[in-house]
Design an enzyme around this catalytic site. Structure first.
Site, PDB file in Angstrom:
ATOM      1  N   LYS A  61       0.867  -1.188   0.000  1.00 55.02           N
ATOM      2  CA  LYS A  61       0.000   0.000   0.000  1.00 55.02           C
ATOM      3  C   LYS A  61       0.891   1.221   0.000  1.00 55.02           C
ATOM      4  O   LYS A  61       2.041   1.162   0.465  1.00 55.02           O
ATOM      5  CB  LYS A  61      -0.879   0.017   1.252  1.00 55.02           C
ATOM      6  CG  LYS A  61      -2.110   0.872   1.118  1.00 55.02           C
ATOM      7  CD  LYS A  61      -3.189   0.152   0.333  1.00 55.02           C
ATOM      8  CE  LYS A  61      -4.467   0.939   0.213  1.00 55.02           C
ATOM      9  NZ  LYS A  61      -5.547   0.108  -0.337  1.00 55.02           N
TER      10      LYS A  61
HETATM   11  P1  NAD Z   1     -12.895   7.908  -3.220  1.00 57.33           P
HETATM   12  O1  NAD Z   1     -11.890   8.919  -2.918  1.00 57.33           O
HETATM   13  O2  NAD Z   1     -13.288   7.668  -4.625  1.00 57.33           O
HETATM   14  O3  NAD Z   1     -14.245   8.219  -2.398  1.00 57.33           O
HETATM   15  C1  NAD Z   1     -14.259   8.396  -1.014  1.00 57.33           C
HETATM   16  C2  NAD Z   1     -15.642   8.860  -0.591  1.00 57.33           C
HETATM   17  O4  NAD Z   1     -15.668   8.952   0.834  1.00 57.33           O
HETATM   18  C3  NAD Z   1     -16.014  10.249  -1.105  1.00 57.33           C
HETATM   19  O5  NAD Z   1     -17.396  10.283  -1.400  1.00 57.33           O
HETATM   20  C4  NAD Z   1     -15.711  11.136   0.084  1.00 57.33           C
HETATM   21  O6  NAD Z   1     -16.443  12.351   0.076  1.00 57.33           O
HETATM   22  C5  NAD Z   1     -16.128  10.230   1.212  1.00 57.33           C
HETATM   23  N1  NAD Z   1     -15.534  10.597   2.489  1.00 57.33           N
HETATM   24  C6  NAD Z   1     -14.275  11.021   2.742  1.00 57.33           C
HETATM   25  N2  NAD Z   1     -14.129  11.337   4.040  1.00 57.33           N
HETATM   26  C7  NAD Z   1     -15.307  11.088   4.621  1.00 57.33           C
HETATM   27  C8  NAD Z   1     -15.801  11.212   5.943  1.00 57.33           C
HETATM   28  N3  NAD Z   1     -15.035  11.680   6.924  1.00 57.33           N
HETATM   29  N4  NAD Z   1     -17.093  10.874   6.186  1.00 57.33           N
HETATM   30  C9  NAD Z   1     -17.888  10.423   5.182  1.00 57.33           C
HETATM   31  N5  NAD Z   1     -17.477  10.273   3.920  1.00 57.33           N
HETATM   32  C10 NAD Z   1     -16.224  10.612   3.641  1.00 57.33           C
HETATM   33  O7  NAD Z   1     -12.356   6.558  -2.528  1.00 57.33           O
HETATM   34  P2  NAD Z   1     -12.736   5.068  -2.887  1.00 57.33           P
HETATM   35  O8  NAD Z   1     -11.770   4.572  -3.889  1.00 57.33           O
HETATM   36  O9  NAD Z   1     -14.202   4.968  -3.157  1.00 57.33           O
HETATM   37  O10 NAD Z   1     -12.384   4.326  -1.521  1.00 57.33           O
HETATM   38  C11 NAD Z   1     -13.302   4.270  -0.438  1.00 57.33           C
HETATM   39  C12 NAD Z   1     -12.891   3.176   0.522  1.00 57.33           C
HETATM   40  O11 NAD Z   1     -12.865   1.925  -0.170  1.00 57.33           O
HETATM   41  C13 NAD Z   1     -11.511   3.325   1.134  1.00 57.33           C
HETATM   42  O12 NAD Z   1     -11.544   2.795   2.444  1.00 57.33           O
HETATM   43  C14 NAD Z   1     -10.639   2.447   0.259  1.00 57.33           C
HETATM   44  O13 NAD Z   1      -9.483   2.004   0.926  1.00 57.33           O
HETATM   45  C15 NAD Z   1     -11.591   1.313  -0.026  1.00 57.33           C
HETATM   46  N6  NAD Z   1     -11.290   0.537  -1.238  1.00 57.33           N
HETATM   47  C16 NAD Z   1     -11.199   1.149  -2.453  1.00 57.33           C
HETATM   48  C17 NAD Z   1     -10.946   0.366  -3.579  1.00 57.33           C
HETATM   49  C18 NAD Z   1     -10.914   0.948  -4.965  1.00 57.33           C
HETATM   50  O14 NAD Z   1     -10.830   0.175  -5.933  1.00 57.33           O
HETATM   51  N7  NAD Z   1     -10.999   2.247  -5.143  1.00 57.33           N
HETATM   52  C19 NAD Z   1     -10.755  -1.020  -3.449  1.00 57.33           C
HETATM   53  C20 NAD Z   1     -10.856  -1.596  -2.180  1.00 57.33           C
HETATM   54  C21 NAD Z   1     -11.130  -0.810  -1.091  1.00 57.33           C
END
Ligand code: NAD
Length: 440
Positions: free
Chosen positions: A115
């Site tokens: 990561k």
């Molecule tokens: P992203 O940046 O596309 O979206 C994040 C979302 O969370 C946004 O809508 C943002 O406004 C919201 N957010 C941020 N801080 C917040 C808070 N304090 N309270 C409420 N909402 C909040 O990110 P993503 O890629 O969708 O990732 C989201 C989660 O999923 C993370 O934990 C990430 O590690 C996990 N994840 C992502 C992927 C991927 O393929 N992108 C894969 C596995 C896991």
């Protein structure tokens, strides 16, 4: 085998890495895993911290800190996203890297876990500043990256554009190498279906679990925290499957409708306004209240550590589907288990992203493109297989799904370590010889 139980519940300011290793130890205890194998599997293979000096648009020079942690590569090249967020630190990146090791092993794709992250607030930076930050970060960690060594991907606040800069910067040093990063735009060797993959995987796992828990996904009510890549695609696909999405939120707050939200319309609104807030056909709801909403399925899809011992007693959902990484603290996890709430663990539930990242890497190496229906159907096979395996271990061992998932993953990584020669006790040396040999 040596029997060890060194579990101690993390307390005080909870370290993400301690949290993850606490879950590891619950499974390792159940498996009677040898102490030296535990140390080997818990300690990251390599931790890199770099300074990233960036010239801002106004002429100031700001020095950011960036991290890349390679947790374990016994099963293949290390794989994991890059996160941009003010709370990023080495401890969090170590925790997220170890989750990747267990995730890739669980879904049985030939990768290890890594990561990366940069402590920064991308919402306060221009696109040019983000590009300079990304290029400098990659040039400083490129020495430990490589298509057969370590392959980054998107995570919180990074997207296909950031992945394109990563590929371009790496290519400037080492020549054109699309397989160095996944989650790229389609025009640069990205995979069809990658953008939706994590959300699609989340919905596959929810669908399978719902059937086991006698809940019809069609008509099931859902609340989703986070409306980025994972949250928005989960919401769209769940609505497509007939679920009623009652509430959605982002960093600025949430919206709620007892009738169910029109997710496509909310997405259009959020794209226009930069947030779900202000969407007309719904009421406002805070992020805290969203988590405690009465619904069938709660999907935390934003940050880690949002379900804690302070609110776990008030969660009313029947199923918590961990689309985010580590949304539930260890104490909260125990409370939810005691209350009979089914927690679908992150290393299973959100593994769709890394699975399609694997497909993207394969396509890049073969210089070939799969059709989207092939991507989606291969993803479905992998997610359903992993869910069924986890459920079977959970039933057989009488453990929660999370412990079962860790047990399956740990077994595979431990086996790979042993086959590479990292056997805790060399079977050629008998214990008597060991005892007689003087310690030097
Ligand atoms: P992203 O940046 O596309 O979206 C994040 C979302 O969370 C946004 O809508 C943002 O406004 C919201 N957010 C941020 N801080 C917040 C808070 N304090 N309270 C409420 N909402 C909040 O990110 P993503 O890629 O969708 O990732 C989201 C989660 O999923 C993370 O934990 C990430 O590690 C996990 N994840 C992502 C992927 C991927 O393929 N992108 C894969 C596995 C896991």
């Amino acid at each position: 085998m040596v029997k060890v139980s060194n579990r101690q519940k993390p307390h005080g300011k909870v370290s993400s890495f301690k949290n993850t290793n606490y879950q590891f130890d619950i499974a390792a205890d159940k498996m009677n895993l040898d102490e030296s194998m535990r140390v080997l599997l818990k300690t990251p293979f390599r931790e890199v911290t770099v300074q990233i000096p960036v010239r801002l648009d106004d002429g100031r020079l700001v020095v950011f800190l960036g991290y890349r942690v390679q947790h374990n590569g016994a099963r293949g090249p290390q794989k994991g996203g890059i996160r941009y967020h003010p709370d990023v630190d080495l401890d969090e990146v170590k925790a997220l890297a170890s989750l990747m090791t267990w995730k890739t092993a669980l879904v049985d794709i030939p990768f290890g876990g890594a990561k990366g992250g940069v402590t920064c607030d991308p919402t306060q930076m221009s696109s040019l500043e983000l590009e300079r930050l990304t290029r400098k970060f990659i040039s400083r960690i490129s020495i430990v990256l490589g298509p057969y060594r370590d392959i980054p991907a998107p995570d919180l606040n990074t997207n296909a554009q950031v992945m394109a800069w990563i590929m371009d910067e790496y290519g400037a040093h080492y020549g054109h190498t699309p397989s160095i990063v996944t989650g790229k735009p389609l025009h640069l060797g990205g995979s069809k279906g990658r953008e939706q993959a994590t959300g699609r995987g989340v919905v596959f796992v929810i669908r399978e679990a719902a059937r086991d828990f006698k809940l019809d996904l069609k008509g099931a009510t859902m609340a989703i925290q986070g409306f980025g890549n994972v949250g928005s695609n989960t919401a769209l696909l769940a609505a497509e499957a007939g679920s009623k999405v009652l509430a959605i939120s982002d960093v600025q707050g949430g919206i709620y409708s007892a009738k169910g939200l029109n997710v496509s319309k909310v997405l259009e609104h959020a794209k226009r306004q930069g947030s779900v807030g202000g969407y007309r056909e719904a009421d406002a709801i805070s992020n805290e209240d969203l988590l405690e909403l009465k619904c069938d399925i709660l999907v935390p899809a934003a940050l880690g550590g949002v379900i804690t011992k302070l609110n776990a007693d008030r969660i009313k959902a029947r199923i918590v589907a961990e689309a985010a990484n580590s949304p539930t603290t260890t104490s909260a996890d125990e409370i939810l288990n005691d209350r009979g709430i089914h927690v679908l663990p992150d290393i299973l539930t959100n593994a769709g992203g890394v699975t399609v990242s694997y497909f993207e890497w394969v396509q890049n190496l073969q210089q070939f493109q799969w059709e989207e229906n092939q991507v989606n159907s291969e993803l479905e096979k992998i997610m359903v297989r992993a869910y069924v395996q986890v459920r079977e271990v959970a039933r057989k061992e009488r453990v929660p799904l999370r412990t079962a998932a860790y047990m399956l993953a740990i077994r595979k990584v431990a086996e790979a370590e042993k086959l590479r020669g990292n056997e805790p006790l060399d079977p050629r040396i008998s214990s008597t010889i060991l005892q007689k040999r003087p310690i030097r």
